[in-house]
Design an enzyme around this catalytic site. Sequence first.
Site, PDB file in Angstrom:
ATOM      1  N   SER A 139      -9.927  28.849  73.910  1.00 53.54           N
ATOM      2  CA  SER A 139     -10.254  30.239  74.193  1.00 53.54           C
ATOM      3  C   SER A 139     -11.129  30.333  75.446  1.00 53.54           C
ATOM      4  O   SER A 139     -10.731  29.899  76.513  1.00 53.54           O
ATOM      5  CB  SER A 139     -10.898  30.879  72.963  1.00 53.54           C
ATOM      6  OG  SER A 139     -10.830  32.280  73.027  1.00 53.54           O
ATOM      7  N   ASP A 161       0.174  34.110  69.453  1.00 59.16           N
ATOM      8  CA  ASP A 161      -1.204  34.447  69.800  1.00 59.16           C
ATOM      9  C   ASP A 161      -1.264  35.876  70.328  1.00 59.16           C
ATOM     10  O   ASP A 161      -0.807  36.160  71.430  1.00 59.16           O
ATOM     11  CB  ASP A 161      -1.729  33.479  70.860  1.00 59.16           C
ATOM     12  CG  ASP A 161      -3.238  33.549  71.037  1.00 59.16           C
ATOM     13  OD1 ASP A 161      -3.826  34.609  70.718  1.00 59.16           O
ATOM     14  OD2 ASP A 161      -3.828  32.555  71.509  1.00 59.16           O
ATOM     15  N   HIS A 201      -3.877  32.174  67.504  1.00 64.67           N
ATOM     16  CA  HIS A 201      -5.028  31.677  68.265  1.00 64.67           C
ATOM     17  C   HIS A 201      -5.679  30.531  67.482  1.00 64.67           C
ATOM     18  O   HIS A 201      -6.778  30.661  66.928  1.00 64.67           O
ATOM     19  CB  HIS A 201      -6.001  32.839  68.466  1.00 64.67           C
ATOM     20  CG  HIS A 201      -6.951  32.663  69.611  1.00 64.67           C
ATOM     21  ND1 HIS A 201      -6.547  32.558  70.916  1.00 64.67           N
ATOM     22  CD2 HIS A 201      -8.317  32.577  69.633  1.00 64.67           C
ATOM     23  CE1 HIS A 201      -7.599  32.432  71.702  1.00 64.67           C
ATOM     24  NE2 HIS A 201      -8.681  32.425  70.945  1.00 64.67           N
TER      25      HIS A 201
END
Length: 635
Positions: A202, A314, A345
């Site tokens: 991320s 995602d 994610h």
Amino acid sequence: MKTRILALASSLAVAAPLAIGTLGEAHAAPTSAIDNPPVTLVGGMTSPRYDYTNAIRETVWVDTPDLDGDGKAERIATDIIRPRELDGTARVPVIMDASPYYLSLGRGNETEYKEYAPDGSPTKFPLYYDNYFVPRGYAFVAVDMAGTARSTGCTDEGGRSDVESAKAVVEWLNGKGSAHDSTGAIVQATWSNGSTGMIGKSYDGTLANGVAATGVDGLKTIVPISAISSWYDYNRWQGAVKSRHYASSLSRTIAQRRTIPTDCSSRLNYMDANDADATGAHTDFWAERDYRAGSLYDASKVKASVFIVHGLQDNNVKTMNASKWWDDLGKQGVARKMWLSRLGHVDPFDHDRQEWVTTLNRWFDHELMGIDNGIDREPAVRVETAPNQWETSKTWPTQSARTMSLSPRADGTLALGTPERGTAGYVNNSRLTEANAVALGANPNRVQLLTGTTTQDVRISGTPTVDLGVTHGAQAGQVSVMLVDYGAMDRVSATGDGALTLGTETCWGAATTADDACYKDVTRRLQSTQLQVLARGWARLDGPGQHDVTVELAANDVVVPAGHQLGLIVSGASNGVIAVDTSPGMYTLDLRSTRLNLPVSGPMSGFAPGHLTAKDTDNLDRGTLPSLDETLWPR
């Protein structure tokens, strides 16, 4: 299993670094130190050799120029763990995770934070990288991004301050710049051989992308997981804004629990004044935060190899951040590898743990220690096209993929062939949910176009696009588009990004009482569903009248089984996502200007064909329409 003990010599000599600063005295690099540590290879991979419990754990503050505009230089907190046995005898490569989350939101599936002893030395490093790799002869470095945790400065949502704060640490590890310890004494990284690999999920992986796009020396490889390559493509979709003042909101969130109180109001106000929420435009603000082709950073500067990891479901960091980064890096000749899973994610450590850790071990061994283990000669791409069904290839999208264009008919179907004249209308509804939009049956708030059922499995690999002619009467409107797979099957659920945490755990590396290496097991959350949204896209439509627009949907790589059908959903506002125009006005879709362009691998007869005219047949020779002859389509 064969065991080998090697002393690896780097082909790049690292000169003794010079101190920059006024405090203390630089420590010269040990002249007898070799440029890589002795390692033990088991099955061609580095294996545990060094004592994790007794490893050196220390903190330094790397100096940078002023990054937040207050006229003061920044100090970037950098926590280090490295093998004590090699101190003064061998320089080691570095695995580095720069993050804004170490004290704010935590890291990993189990939300781990950094922890420190009363004297300030680090006792716990989040995640398993330190536990696993330090015993194998690596150093691990955990960096607090500027404006977070114990670093000075202000956060910048991917801008110059964020990137340069992490870059400065890479430079220091490569013998450039200066750092100080807690007493103010100058510290040099004489133990580092100058080779750094950045990794992270991320925001952490995003920092790796950004630093790579500076072209900084010493950064040999990056492993961005679920990472952003363009902050515009994270906050926007073709001018459509998903949330207002997100940049300043995120910056406030990640600055929580920082240990150095700082007034960052001017930076936050700057973000709000320059984020272009009112227009959704790609301004200079966003160009600074574009690592593919931005004003400060871009793919042409990347020297490091790149191992991209992303989830095809995602909905946080959309897949275009991986697919476009992959394409741009390829155009620059960057050495690349990529994993694409069916989850959202989610870190691969949490969905394919054994395979992932083994692959990562081999990747860092090859890129940072120069071990010829053959990983660079294996297929570069690994894609999960259905739950637990993986395909490998040399390229991505798969080399056999070709674009097939489907046009709407007045009866609501999608088929090959010349578009038909006609229109279809829908009433804009800002409360329209995705579930209602994709449901089969009549709905005045969207247009639904369906193919016939597939006669055999069809693989969609790449980025679908939709050409549209849309008319509306609002001063500023929007269009929302979805590609849907209709048909019952077991799929990776959207709940929890498709990951289900179990009660059992496995351990990955050495441990201390303060920092174990054990993590809860995670499995795929499978669910039998009647349909699945394969790709989404939005676009802003400024001004009343007709708009001819091509909407780029999210990239995907998925097998649509035989007996299913595909659906194209076109609507206006999207509840909770996009709402430029909230009025209940009429939108009209021009069927002749509408076309779904699908990157398909497999025989075109996998779709129920439409009627081809003589003109369409002529176009086949010019490549403007795909052939129905399945012998032309390799599987």
